[in-house]
Design a protein around this motif. Structure first.
Motif, PDB file in Angstrom:
ATOM      1  N   SER A  22      42.767  17.044  -5.853  1.00 11.57           N
ATOM      2  CA  SER A  22      43.659  17.966  -5.156  1.00 11.57           C
ATOM      3  C   SER A  22      43.108  18.359  -3.805  1.00 11.57           C
ATOM      4  O   SER A  22      41.905  18.268  -3.548  1.00 11.57           O
ATOM      5  N   PHE A  23      44.020  18.759  -2.963  1.00 12.28           N
ATOM      6  CA  PHE A  23      43.697  19.185  -1.606  1.00 12.28           C
ATOM      7  C   PHE A  23      44.191  20.614  -1.441  1.00 12.28           C
ATOM      8  O   PHE A  23      45.340  20.913  -1.776  1.00 12.28           O
ATOM      9  N   ARG A  24      43.327  21.479  -0.943  1.00  8.95           N
ATOM     10  CA  ARG A  24      43.743  22.822  -0.552  1.00  8.95           C
ATOM     11  C   ARG A  24      44.260  22.729   0.875  1.00  8.95           C
ATOM     12  O   ARG A  24      43.598  22.117   1.729  1.00  8.95           O
ATOM     13  N   LEU A  25      45.410  23.307   1.122  1.00 15.60           N
ATOM     14  CA  LEU A  25      46.089  23.130   2.399  1.00 15.60           C
ATOM     15  C   LEU A  25      46.151  24.428   3.192  1.00 15.60           C
ATOM     16  O   LEU A  25      46.174  25.511   2.615  1.00 15.60           O
ATOM     17  N   VAL A  26      46.174  24.276   4.508  1.00 14.04           N
ATOM     18  CA  VAL A  26      46.333  25.438   5.380  1.00 14.04           C
ATOM     19  C   VAL A  26      47.500  25.153   6.319  1.00 14.04           C
ATOM     20  O   VAL A  26      47.927  23.999   6.461  1.00 14.04           O
ATOM     21  N   PRO A  27      48.032  26.211   6.956  1.00 13.89           N
ATOM     22  CA  PRO A  27      49.128  25.974   7.904  1.00 13.89           C
ATOM     23  C   PRO A  27      48.725  24.948   8.956  1.00 13.89           C
ATOM     24  O   PRO A  27      47.590  25.002   9.439  1.00 13.89           O
ATOM     25  N   ASP A  28      49.566  23.995   9.293  1.00 11.99           N
ATOM     26  CA  ASP A  28      50.930  23.751   8.847  1.00 11.99           C
ATOM     27  C   ASP A  28      51.001  22.519   7.945  1.00 11.99           C
ATOM     28  O   ASP A  28      51.974  21.768   7.998  1.00 11.99           O
ATOM     29  N   GLN A  29      49.967  22.300   7.135  1.00 13.98           N
ATOM     30  CA  GLN A  29      49.999  21.154   6.241  1.00 13.98           C
ATOM     31  C   GLN A  29      51.057  21.363   5.160  1.00 13.98           C
ATOM     32  O   GLN A  29      51.376  22.497   4.805  1.00 13.98           O
ATOM     33  N   THR A  30      51.557  20.235   4.663  1.00  7.78           N
ATOM     34  CA  THR A  30      52.508  20.301   3.549  1.00  7.78           C
ATOM     35  C   THR A  30      52.052  19.323   2.475  1.00  7.78           C
ATOM     36  O   THR A  30      51.399  18.315   2.754  1.00  7.78           O
ATOM     37  N   SER A  31      52.404  19.620   1.246  1.00  2.00           N
ATOM     38  CA  SER A  31      52.003  18.729   0.154  1.00  2.00           C
ATOM     39  C   SER A  31      52.693  17.373   0.275  1.00  2.00           C
ATOM     40  O   SER A  31      52.129  16.352  -0.097  1.00  2.00           O
TER      41      SER A  31
END
Lengths: 470, 470
Positions: free
Chosen positions: B326-335
C-alpha cells in the motif's frame, strides 16, 4: 550369457501376483495409524526373501524396521552387491482422485497402478524377479547379495545412518545398486550419475518487536517484509544467476563428457515447458536447460510469509517476515561454504531499519559418480541388451540423501538404475509402473548380476574404489 | 464568556457515573454474539440524550443502528453543528492482559480504564458533558446540534454512506465536529487538519499452475516468490523513496505554514524510536520524521505469502505468491492515479517466467483542511483557554475514512479535536482516557459551542464553505 528372459517369463504370473500382495499392504510410514501395517510389510518382505533362499531379518529401530536379507553362496572371490530400496510408501490421499483403490494393484494399459508401484516397491520387485530367476534357473547367484530395505525413506531415513554405522562391516560391498529413480523417457534406459546438493535456509527479517500501523508509522520505520523482499531480490540477477559473491568459485566446469552427451538426448524444450505448465523455460544465460538442471547450481525462494495474509486489507508494517530460500549445489560447492558466502552477502546489504537472521535448516553435498567405472560399463551393457537402446547418463537436479549417506559408508560405488518413468505420479494419485519396464528391467538386472559376477571382488569397482565419500 | 467550569464540575460525579454505564455495555460491533449489546447501547444513548432534552432516534440499518439526536432550539440564524462519533468498540481480547475487566470502567491514577474509554465513548462523552452543562446552566444551547453516532465505525462504517445520502438535507450543518483522535502529547491540545490517503493493493505473482519441486525444476522455471520479491524491491529506493515513475508528480510541496510549525513541536526522535521499539527512525532523505509521517507519501509491504511456510524445509518452487502493498497518499495524489503508475511500473519490469496481477483492494483520498477558517480559529481559542496551552495543528499519517465521507456530503468544514493521548491502547488491552482531558475537554467544548454560536449560520464556516469535498 543369457538375460534370463525364459525364466523370468515363466515366473512372471506368480511373481506379479506376489508383487500385488506387496502393494496391498498400506505401509505408509508418515502415519502412526499405519505403524502396524509398516511392520507387517517388513515381515512379509522378509518371509518372501526367505522363501527365495535368503537369510532375512527385520531389525527394529525407534521408527520402522529395516529389513536385511543376505545370500552369500557365490563362488569364492565373487563380488558382493548391496541392493538398497525401501518398502514404505507415501500417503495415498487425496483418495477421490484415484481411478482404482491405491492399495489394490490394478493393471490397465500395460501398467500396474498402486501406491508404491513406482516408489519403490515395484522397482525393488524388479530385482527380486531377477534374483528369483537366477535362483530357480541355476540354484545360485553369481554374486553375494545383501538387500537393505528400509521403511523410513519417505520420512527422511532417520534410523538408517545409525544402522549403517553399526553394521558397516557386514554391509561392506563392491557395488551398491539402487533402483528408485526414473528413466529419461520411455524406452531409454538411464543410469543416474550425479545429483545436486542443497543448502536450505530460513531467513528472518526484523524491523520492530511487533507489527505497526502503516498509517501511524509508514515513512519513519523499517519494514521487515519490504526489507526481506529487497534481500531476496539481491541474491540473483534477473536471469537467475546467483549474485552472491564467491558463489561460483567452487563450481567445477561441466565435464565435457557430460556436457557433450546432453545435446544428443531427446529433449524438446517447448514440450517440457508445456508439460510443466509454464510458458517458457528460463534461467542462466549460456547453458542449455538440462545443463542448468543437472550440472549448474540454482537458487529458489521456497516460501515467504509475513504481516497480514488474510482476506482484504489490513494496514500493518510487518515487524517480522521470513523466507525459506535454498541453493542447489554442484561439485565442489558445500552447504557450509554457501552459508558463509550468504552471511557475508547479507552483512554487506544495508537496508535501513531491517536486520537479518540466517539459519541453515538442511544441507546435503552434491554427488557425482565417475562414468568410466567397470560397474557403469556393466550396467550399460546389461541395459542396452534388455531395452534394445543405448543407456544414457542422467543427472538429478535434486538431492537423494541416501546416496550421500551410502557413499559416506561404502565409498563412491553406487549404481543408480531407475525403472520409473516421467509422469509416474510417484507421490500423487494414480501412481503407476510400466509392465514393459518391469519385464525388461528384470532381464537387465539378471544380466547385470551376471556381468558383475564375472569378475572378482574389488576388480569391477574400478576407480570408484579409490574415491571414497566426502 | 464562561468556560462552564462551574457547571461541569457540579455535574461531574453524576456524569462520570453515567459514562461508566455507557462503557459497561459491550457494544463490540465485529462480533455477532454482541449484536443485542450493540443495539442496547444505541438505545441507552438515545435515552440519555432524550433525558438531556434532545429528540433522539435509533435508525435501523442492515448492520447496527445509527443514533441521531437533535436539538434545534438555538436563536434564529444560529449555526448548526453536526457532532459525529461512534458508540461501538473493538473486541476486548486478549482478556488476560487487562488489569481490570474491560467492561467495568475503573479509575486509576486519574484515568478511566475500559474498552471504549478513548475510542470513542469517552471522547463522545466530553461533548455530552459540555452540552449538558449548557442546558442545565442556560436551559438552551447557543447552536443547533445534531449528534450522528454510529455503531459500525470499527467495522468500516458500511451503513453510513447510504444514511448520509438519505438524510443529507436534515444533517446539513455549518460545522462538523469529531473527537476521535489523539492530542500530540499530554497537555498539548491538538487540531487534526490533514490525513494521508491510501491506495492498497494485492499483487499476485504467478510462475506455474502449481508448486514445483525445486530439485526437478530449479534453474529452468520462474519462481513466483522470487519474482514477487524482485517486484516489491523495485518499488522503492533504499531510503524508502518510491521508485515508481510519476509517483511524486502530483505531490504538493508541504505548505510552509505546516512545515514551519513542525520544528516547534516537542518531538524527540530518539524517544519516539525507543517507544516504538525500533533502533532508529528511517525514511526518505531530506524530510524530518513528522514531515514524513504527516505530509509525505510512503510505501509499505503489508503482507506477503507464498510457497512453503511451515516448519522445517520443503523444496518447492512456489507457483503463486502474493503480497499486500500500500501507498500512503498526500494531496493531490489519487488512488486511481497511483494504480495506473503502478501498473505501468509492473509492465515495464521484466522478470523471466513470472507474470503479475494487480488488484486495488481499497483506496481513500488524502484530506487537508485550511488552517485559517473561522472554525479552526474558534477551536484554537477554546482549547487554549481550557488547556492553558496553545493548540497545535497535527496531521494523521493514516486514513480516517469517515472524514472523507463527511466532507463529500457537507463540504470541507470538519473540526477534528481529539482528546485521546498517545499510549491510550485504543485497540489493545487496558485502554484508557485521561480524566484531566475529560474535564478540560468539556470546558473547551463548552467554550467552542459558545464561540460558534456567537456568529450566524454560514459566517463562521469561512472559506471552508467554498471548498466542497473532492
Amino acid at each position: 550369457m543369457t538375460d534370463g528372459s525364459e525364466w523370468i517369463a515363466r515366473r512372471e504370473a506368480s511373481s506379479l501376483a506376489r508383487l500385488k500382495q506387496f502393494l496391498a499392504i498400506p505401509s505408509v510410514s508418515t502415519r502412526s495409524e499405519h505403524r502396524d501395517d509398516v511392520a507387517r510389510c517388513a515381515a512379509w518382505l522378509a518371509a518372501e526373501l526367505r522363501r527365495m533362499g535368503f537369510k532375512a531379518e527385520c531389525h527394529l529401530t525407534p521408527g520402522h524396521p529395516i529389513m536385511v536379507a543376505e545370500w552369500r553362496g557365490a563362488p569364492a572371490g565373487a563380488p558382493s552387491v548391496l541392493l538398497y530400496g525401501h518398502y514404505d510408501v507415501q500417503p495415498p490421499e487425496p483418495l477421490e482422485l484415484w481411478d482404482s483403490p491405491p492399495f489394490v494393484a490394478t493393471e490397465r494399459a500395460d501398467r500396474i497402478y498402486a501406491r508404491g508401484a513406482a516408489d519403490d516397491k515395484g522397482q525393488l520387485w524388479i530385482h527380486l524377479m531377477a534374483l528369483g530367476a537366477w535362483l530357480e534357473a541355476r540354484g545360485s547367484l553369481p554374486v553375494n547379495v545383501v538387500l537393505l530395505i528400509e521403511g523410513e525413506e519417505e520420512v527422511g531415513s532417520p534410523s538408517l545412518p545409525g544402522f549403517l554405522a553399526a553394521h558397516q562391516a557386514r554391509l561392506t560391498c563392491d557395488h551398491v545398486v539402487i533402483s528408485d529413480s526414473v528413466m529419461f523417457a520411455p524406452g531409454i534406459p538411464s543410469i543416474l550419475s550425479s545429483m545436486r546438493g542443497i543448502a536450505y535456509f530460513e531467513l528472518t527479517a526484523r524491523s520492530a518487536p511487533t507489527d505497526l500501523h502503516s498509517g501511524q508509522y509508514g515513512g519513519v520505520v523499517g519494514n521487515a517484509a519490504g526489507g526481506l523482499a529487497r534481500a531476496l531480490a539481491s541474491l540473483q540477477h534477473a536471469d537467475g544467476r546467483v549474485a552472491v559473491v564467491g558463489f561460483y568459485d567452487d563450481v567445477r566446469d561441466v565435464p565435457p563428457e557430460r556436457r557433450g552427451r546432453l545435446a544428443s538426448l531427446p529433449f524438446d524444450e517447448r514440450r517440457f515447458a508445456s508439460e510443466v505448465g509454464v510458458g517458457l523455460l528460463v534461467g542462466e544465460d549460456g547453458f542449455a536447460p538440462l545443463e542448468r538442471l543437472w550440472y549448474r547450481p540454482s537458487c529458489d525462494v521456497n516460501g515467504i510469509w509475513g504481516g497480514y495474509t488474510g482476506e482484504g486489507s489490513k494496514t500493518v508494517i510487518p515487524g517480522t517476515a521470513q523466507a525459506k530460500v535454498s541453493f542447489r549445489l554442484v561439485p565442489d560447492q558445500t552447504s557450509v561454504g554457501v552459508e558463509r558466502q550468504l552471511r557475508e552477502h547479507l552483512a554487506a546489504l544495508s537496508i535501513p531499519g531491517v536486520t537479518f537472521d540466517l539459519r541453515q535448516l538442511h544441507g546435503a553435498p552434491p554427488w557425482s559418480a565417475p562414468l568410466d567405472s567397470a560397474g557403469v560399463e556393466a550396467a550399460r551393457r546389461a541395459l542396452a541388451t534388455a531395452f534394445e537402446h543405448e543407456a544414457i547418463i542422467t543427472g538429478a537436479g535434486g538431492t537423494i540423501p541416501i546416496v550421500s549417506e551410502l557413499e559416506r559408508h561404502f565409498g563412491n560405488r553406487m549404481l543408480l538404475i531407475g525403472f520409473g518413468l516421467p509422469g509416474e505420479n510417484a507421490h500423487g494419485p494414480n501412481e503407476w509402473i510400466s509392465l514393459d519396464n518391469i519385464r525388461r528391467g528384470a532381464r537387465a538386472m539378471f544380466s547385470l548380476y551376471e556381468e558383475l559376477g564375472s569378475s572378482t571382488s574389488g576388480a569391477l569397482a574400478g576407480r570408484a574404489k579409490h574415491s571414497p565419500g566426502r
